[in-house]
Design a protein around this motif. Structure first.
Motif, PDB file in Angstrom:
ATOM      1  N   PRO B  14     -19.383  -8.185 -32.151  1.00  0.00           N
ATOM      2  CA  PRO B  14     -18.382  -9.203 -30.722  1.00  0.00           C
ATOM      3  C   PRO B  14     -17.378 -10.082 -30.703  1.00  0.00           C
ATOM      4  O   PRO B  14     -17.442 -10.524 -32.177  1.00  0.00           O
ATOM      5  CB  PRO B  14     -19.834  -8.430 -29.898  1.00  0.00           C
ATOM      6  CG  PRO B  14     -20.263  -9.255 -31.126  1.00  0.00           C
ATOM      7  CD  PRO B  14     -20.091  -8.877 -32.363  1.00  0.00           C
ATOM      8  N   GLU B  15     -16.937 -10.884 -30.486  1.00  0.00           N
ATOM      9  CA  GLU B  15     -16.090 -11.238 -29.719  1.00  0.00           C
ATOM     10  C   GLU B  15     -15.781 -11.962 -28.596  1.00  0.00           C
ATOM     11  O   GLU B  15     -15.310 -11.356 -27.206  1.00  0.00           O
ATOM     12  CB  GLU B  15     -14.537 -11.436 -30.551  1.00  0.00           C
ATOM     13  CG  GLU B  15     -14.353 -11.601 -32.195  1.00  0.00           C
ATOM     14  CD  GLU B  15     -12.619 -11.564 -32.208  1.00  0.00           C
ATOM     15  OE1 GLU B  15     -12.111 -10.576 -33.172  1.00  0.00           O
ATOM     16  OE2 GLU B  15     -12.272 -11.925 -31.558  1.00  0.00           O
ATOM     17  N   ILE B  16     -16.833 -12.717 -28.502  1.00  0.00           N
ATOM     18  CA  ILE B  16     -17.217 -13.168 -26.992  1.00  0.00           C
ATOM     19  C   ILE B  16     -17.988 -14.568 -27.044  1.00  0.00           C
ATOM     20  O   ILE B  16     -18.756 -15.191 -27.554  1.00  0.00           O
ATOM     21  CB  ILE B  16     -18.109 -12.413 -26.162  1.00  0.00           C
ATOM     22  CG1 ILE B  16     -18.386 -11.641 -26.543  1.00  0.00           C
ATOM     23  CG2 ILE B  16     -19.187 -13.195 -24.962  1.00  0.00           C
ATOM     24  CD1 ILE B  16     -19.592 -10.005 -26.214  1.00  0.00           C
ATOM     25  N   PRO B  17     -16.922 -14.482 -26.097  1.00  0.00           N
ATOM     26  CA  PRO B  17     -16.157 -16.674 -25.520  1.00  0.00           C
ATOM     27  C   PRO B  17     -17.513 -17.181 -24.974  1.00  0.00           C
ATOM     28  O   PRO B  17     -18.038 -16.777 -24.520  1.00  0.00           O
ATOM     29  CB  PRO B  17     -15.230 -17.098 -24.713  1.00  0.00           C
ATOM     30  CG  PRO B  17     -14.028 -15.691 -25.642  1.00  0.00           C
ATOM     31  CD  PRO B  17     -15.260 -14.762 -25.362  1.00  0.00           C
ATOM     32  N   GLY B  18     -18.247 -17.924 -26.329  1.00  0.00           N
ATOM     33  CA  GLY B  18     -19.484 -18.956 -25.640  1.00  0.00           C
ATOM     34  C   GLY B  18     -20.836 -17.946 -26.285  1.00  0.00           C
ATOM     35  O   GLY B  18     -21.641 -18.803 -25.642  1.00  0.00           O
ATOM     36  N   CYS B  19     -20.016 -17.278 -26.510  1.00  0.00           N
ATOM     37  CA  CYS B  19     -21.665 -16.409 -26.971  1.00  0.00           C
ATOM     38  C   CYS B  19     -22.553 -16.788 -28.465  1.00  0.00           C
ATOM     39  O   CYS B  19     -21.047 -15.918 -28.992  1.00  0.00           O
ATOM     40  CB  CYS B  19     -21.215 -14.305 -27.042  1.00  0.00           C
ATOM     41  SG  CYS B  19     -22.633 -13.350 -26.983  1.00  0.00           S
ATOM     42  N   LYS B  20     -23.273 -16.608 -28.584  1.00  0.00           N
ATOM     43  CA  LYS B  20     -23.598 -17.428 -30.182  1.00  0.00           C
ATOM     44  C   LYS B  20     -24.279 -16.332 -30.630  1.00  0.00           C
ATOM     45  O   LYS B  20     -24.922 -16.310 -31.890  1.00  0.00           O
ATOM     46  CB  LYS B  20     -24.405 -18.423 -29.926  1.00  0.00           C
ATOM     47  CG  LYS B  20     -23.845 -19.881 -29.841  1.00  0.00           C
ATOM     48  CD  LYS B  20     -23.683 -20.812 -29.831  1.00  0.00           C
ATOM     49  CE  LYS B  20     -22.794 -21.656 -30.341  1.00  0.00           C
ATOM     50  NZ  LYS B  20     -22.291 -22.472 -28.344  1.00  0.00           N
TER      51      LYS B  20
END
Lengths: 193, 189
Positions: B14-20
């Protein structure tokens, strides 16, 4: 076995290089898994590359040739390449860098495959620290695990760079079995001879 | 005799902003005329964390094979991405769906994700506080067309999937999948 009783797939290519942030040397252990209907005609299904060091800030180059040939009657169980990348840390100990998997390309042509790597994360911070201290970081007991779909929810992973693979696929007689692999038109079929 | 369609995919990550960190629960839906030959239709990926500012990697292999007499009900992949927030609680990151590619070849599919928005600001706050953000009760909901007007959503990144599809005998049924010319047909054997 008569050649028309099965189709044949040839893979030729190489494990080109690996790029893992913070990693200055690496070698790769690879293996190829396939289904029950597949028979290997040629090539080594598992092996080790050399230990590669990067030049001046370059990616690590293996240029490891792969040549495999299979025959089958069934597209199920298509061969899958699984890599385990290891390296030596600052104290000269062999540590895991990452695991990755990819299906070998299913249609004729030249393909560049980027295998994104991951490695397991230790269960606790204390284990992560002692693993780093003693050079025994968390690894998978079964080398084939990265290629399996079941049981993945049991592991936590951290991203670990990528391996570049160049592969050329050549198929033979697949259209006799009615398979359309997208790279060629299907000729008028007479069925398997 | 039926035609077959198989798909080998690698759910990259995934590429999810703010998700580590994130893991994914996936399922595959199909129509009544479709029969699954191989592969797991639902499962879980590992929990992935990014490395040094790297993207999250699942590299999850998925091999599915179906056979059917009818292109209707083509298999559809539905993903639900979850992650752990700063307090270690399991929260929803996003939902997405995509049909498996319908013609032979290698496809890079970007599944754009969305997640439901709470009905009121107060609910949004308490959801964030207790780690119980708004979720869909039915995991298959993102793949359905009916009832979508009932939900409000917020965008939530994307999941990259590489899929390689191979079809068999589709031209016998007269289907032109766009990757090849339809040969002279003799009909289903």
């Amino acid at each position: 076995m008569d050649s028309a009783d099965c189709f044949t797939v040839y893979f030729t290519g190489q494990l080109s290089s690996v790029k893992i942030p913070g990693c200055k040397n690496a070698y790769c252990r690879y293996q190829v898994l396939h289904g029950e209907d597949w028979e290997r005609l040629q090539g080594a299904e598992h092996g080790l590359t050399q230990l590669a060091r990067g030049g001046r800030k370059q990616e690590l180059v293996w240029n490891f040739p792969l040549e495999l040939a299979y025959r089958s009657t069934n597209a199920h169980g298509w061969p899958q390449l699984i890599v385990s990348v290891y390296g030596f840390d600052g104290w000269g100990r062999d540590v895991i860098r990452g695991y990755g998997s990819a299906y070998l390309p299913t249609f004729s042509g030249r393909h560049k495959v980027k295998m994104h790597l991951f490695r397991p994360q230790s269960a606790t911070t204390a284990q992560a620290f002692t693993g780093w201290l003693w050079g025994m970081q968390a690894e998978y007991a079964d080398g084939a695990y990265p290629g399996c779909t079941e049981g993945r929810e049991l592991t936590r992973t951290i991203s670990a760079g990528q391996v570049n693979v160049e592969m050329t696929t050549m198929t033979k007689d697949m259209e006799l079995y009615g398979y359309s692999d997208g790279a060629q038109p299907v000729s008028t079929r007479n069925g398997p001879a």
